[in-house]
Write an enzyme that holds these catalytic residues in place. Structure first.
Site, PDB file in Angstrom:
ATOM      1  N   GLN A   1       0.842  -1.198   0.000  1.00  0.00           N
ATOM      2  CA  GLN A   1       0.000   0.000   0.000  1.00  0.00           C
ATOM      3  C   GLN A   1       0.877   1.249   0.000  1.00  0.00           C
ATOM      4  O   GLN A   1       1.816   1.361   0.793  1.00  0.00           O
ATOM      5  CB  GLN A   1      -0.929   0.040   1.210  1.00  0.00           C
ATOM      6  CG  GLN A   1      -1.894   1.219   1.118  1.00  0.00           C
ATOM      7  CD  GLN A   1      -2.846   1.327   2.290  1.00  0.00           C
ATOM      8  OE1 GLN A   1      -2.474   1.763   3.361  1.00  0.00           O
ATOM      9  NE2 GLN A   1      -4.092   0.937   2.068  1.00  0.00           N
TER      10      GLN A   1
ATOM     11  N   CYS B   1      -7.098   6.425   4.997  1.00  0.00           N
ATOM     12  CA  CYS B   1      -6.514   6.715   6.311  1.00  0.00           C
ATOM     13  C   CYS B   1      -7.036   8.041   6.850  1.00  0.00           C
ATOM     14  O   CYS B   1      -6.944   9.066   6.170  1.00  0.00           O
ATOM     15  CB  CYS B   1      -4.998   6.752   6.215  1.00  0.00           C
ATOM     16  SG  CYS B   1      -4.200   7.111   7.807  1.00  0.00           S
TER      17      CYS B   1
ATOM     18  N   LYS C   1      -8.200   1.666  -1.575  1.00  0.00           N
ATOM     19  CA  LYS C   1      -8.945   1.591  -0.319  1.00  0.00           C
ATOM     20  C   LYS C   1      -9.450   2.983   0.029  1.00  0.00           C
ATOM     21  O   LYS C   1      -8.683   3.951   0.046  1.00  0.00           O
ATOM     22  CB  LYS C   1      -8.073   1.054   0.817  1.00  0.00           C
ATOM     23  CG  LYS C   1      -8.871   0.777   2.108  1.00  0.00           C
ATOM     24  CD  LYS C   1      -8.038  -0.014   3.111  1.00  0.00           C
ATOM     25  CE  LYS C   1      -8.924  -0.525   4.253  1.00  0.00           C
ATOM     26  NZ  LYS C   1      -9.342   0.528   5.177  1.00  0.00           N
TER      27      LYS C   1
ATOM     28  N   ASN D   1     -15.238  -3.506   4.488  1.00  0.00           N
ATOM     29  CA  ASN D   1     -14.333  -3.349   5.620  1.00  0.00           C
ATOM     30  C   ASN D   1     -15.010  -2.533   6.713  1.00  0.00           C
ATOM     31  O   ASN D   1     -15.769  -1.624   6.438  1.00  0.00           O
ATOM     32  CB  ASN D   1     -13.045  -2.660   5.131  1.00  0.00           C
ATOM     33  CG  ASN D   1     -12.075  -2.310   6.242  1.00  0.00           C
ATOM     34  OD1 ASN D   1     -11.644  -1.178   6.378  1.00  0.00           O
ATOM     35  ND2 ASN D   1     -11.717  -3.287   7.054  1.00  0.00           N
ATOM     36  N   GLY D   2     -14.726  -2.897   7.964  1.00  0.00           N
ATOM     37  CA  GLY D   2     -15.249  -2.130   9.097  1.00  0.00           C
ATOM     38  C   GLY D   2     -16.074  -2.964  10.053  1.00  0.00           C
ATOM     39  O   GLY D   2     -17.117  -3.495   9.677  1.00  0.00           O
TER      40      GLY D   2
END
Length: 319
Positions: A69, A99, A138, A199-200
């Site tokens: 990444q 992020c 992402k 995701n999460g």
């Protein structure tokens, strides 16, 4: 699931987490069944590549699919960073636009980029054109709850040649507070034809199955829930394949896992840094087995790798 020409053996992916997803952790996640373990974020700024931290983040894995990444805000720098990592053996380049950390966002990187779709397009196109391997992305659902633009970003990504997109079910301003919302991930899945990764808050086998069913996602990405519990991938995989839940691991079950991981951390980072890195992992491992923090506090005062291993031996003997 396919990411470009690469076939994943299942639907489980280990999330890139700064300060966590180093080589020893990635190897452990692969060992317990993750099809892919993405490296921790590497800055696209070439000036920092020679620092000790960045050298540890450069991927030299001899296991699994090597996914790196990168993060940054300059299309040209991001393209060069992708090429450098490709030359070092990366098989997938993942771009961080999720992020929420202040130090990342103040440089207009991470989720801050979601505010600038045109810049997003330029970065994605530049990186895709720069390398001959799959590029993934992402993101979060948007900058804040009033500005959720993940569907727009996903369409831009697909048009730019991105091969898969992971969506964390929170906005940047939500950080990790509240509950992840999966409606947005479902909308992204319905809007694009490239693979979508949910995701999460996926912290159990049952939750994994529910999220896959609700969102229609092609895969799920596990982050914080795997800290101190890398066997979560094994539990999820078993449940998805059989409908049965594995028995919870006992302290005796996790002892060899903990010792192996901590020894690899010591070896990977060296004596001086390794014992410091090991502290947080030990705290995560023992959180469910030793609720009081007496051992953790005493463990954090130890200043050598050997002292840590000896203390762990005593802990497991007495519990």
């Amino acid at each position: 699931m396919q990411i470009g020409h690469i076939t994943l053996k299942n639907q489980l992916i280990s999330a890139p987490m700064a300060g966590v997803s180093d080589k020893p952790f990635r190897e452990l996640c692969i060992q317990f069944g993750a099809a892919l373990a993405v490296s921790e974020m590497l800055s696209s700024n070439p000036e920092v590549w020679r620092t000790p931290k960045s050298k540890h983040r450069l991927i030299h894995d001899d296991f699994g699919i090597r996914s790196v990444q990168i993060a940054g805000a300059c299309p040209n720098e991001m393209a060069i960073a992708a090429q450098v990592n490709r030359s070092l053996g990366a098989e997938i380049i993942d771009i961080n636009m999720g992020c929420p950390a202040k130090k990342v966002n103040k440089k207009l990187a991470g989720s801050a980029l979601l505010q600038y779709p045109r810049l997003v397009e330029n970065i994605l196109s530049s990186v895709v054109k720069a390398v001959d391997i799959p590029v993934t992305l992402k993101i979060r659902t948007g900058w804040d709850p009033l500005n959720k633009n993940c569907v727009e970003i996903a369409k831009i990504a697909e048009n730019a040649g991105i091969q898969a997109i992971a969506v964390h079910g929170r906005t940047k301003t939500c950080l990790f507070n509240g509950n992840a919302e999966y409606d947005s991930i479902k909308r992204v899945k319905e809007a694009v034809s490239i693979p979508v990764i949910a995701n999460g808050d996926i912290n159990s086998a049952q939750k994994a199955k529910e999220v896959l069913a609700f969102t229609g996602a092609d895969a799920i990405m596990i982050g914080r829930a795997a800290q101190g519990k890398p066997w979560l991938f094994q539990e999820i995989l078993h449940y998805l394949e059989t409908g049965e839940q594995l028995a919870p691991k006992t302290l005796s079950d996790i002892k060899p896992i903990v010792f192996s991981h901590i020894k690899k951390i010591h070896q990977f980072y060296g004596e001086e840094k390794g014992f410091r890195i090991a502290r947080k992992h030990v705290a995560w491992y023992l959180a469910d087995y030793s609720p009081d923090d007496l051992f953790r506090r005493s463990f954090n005062t130890l200043d050598s790798a050997q002292a840590q291993l000896e203390a762990l031996e005593v802990f497991f003997e007495n519990h």
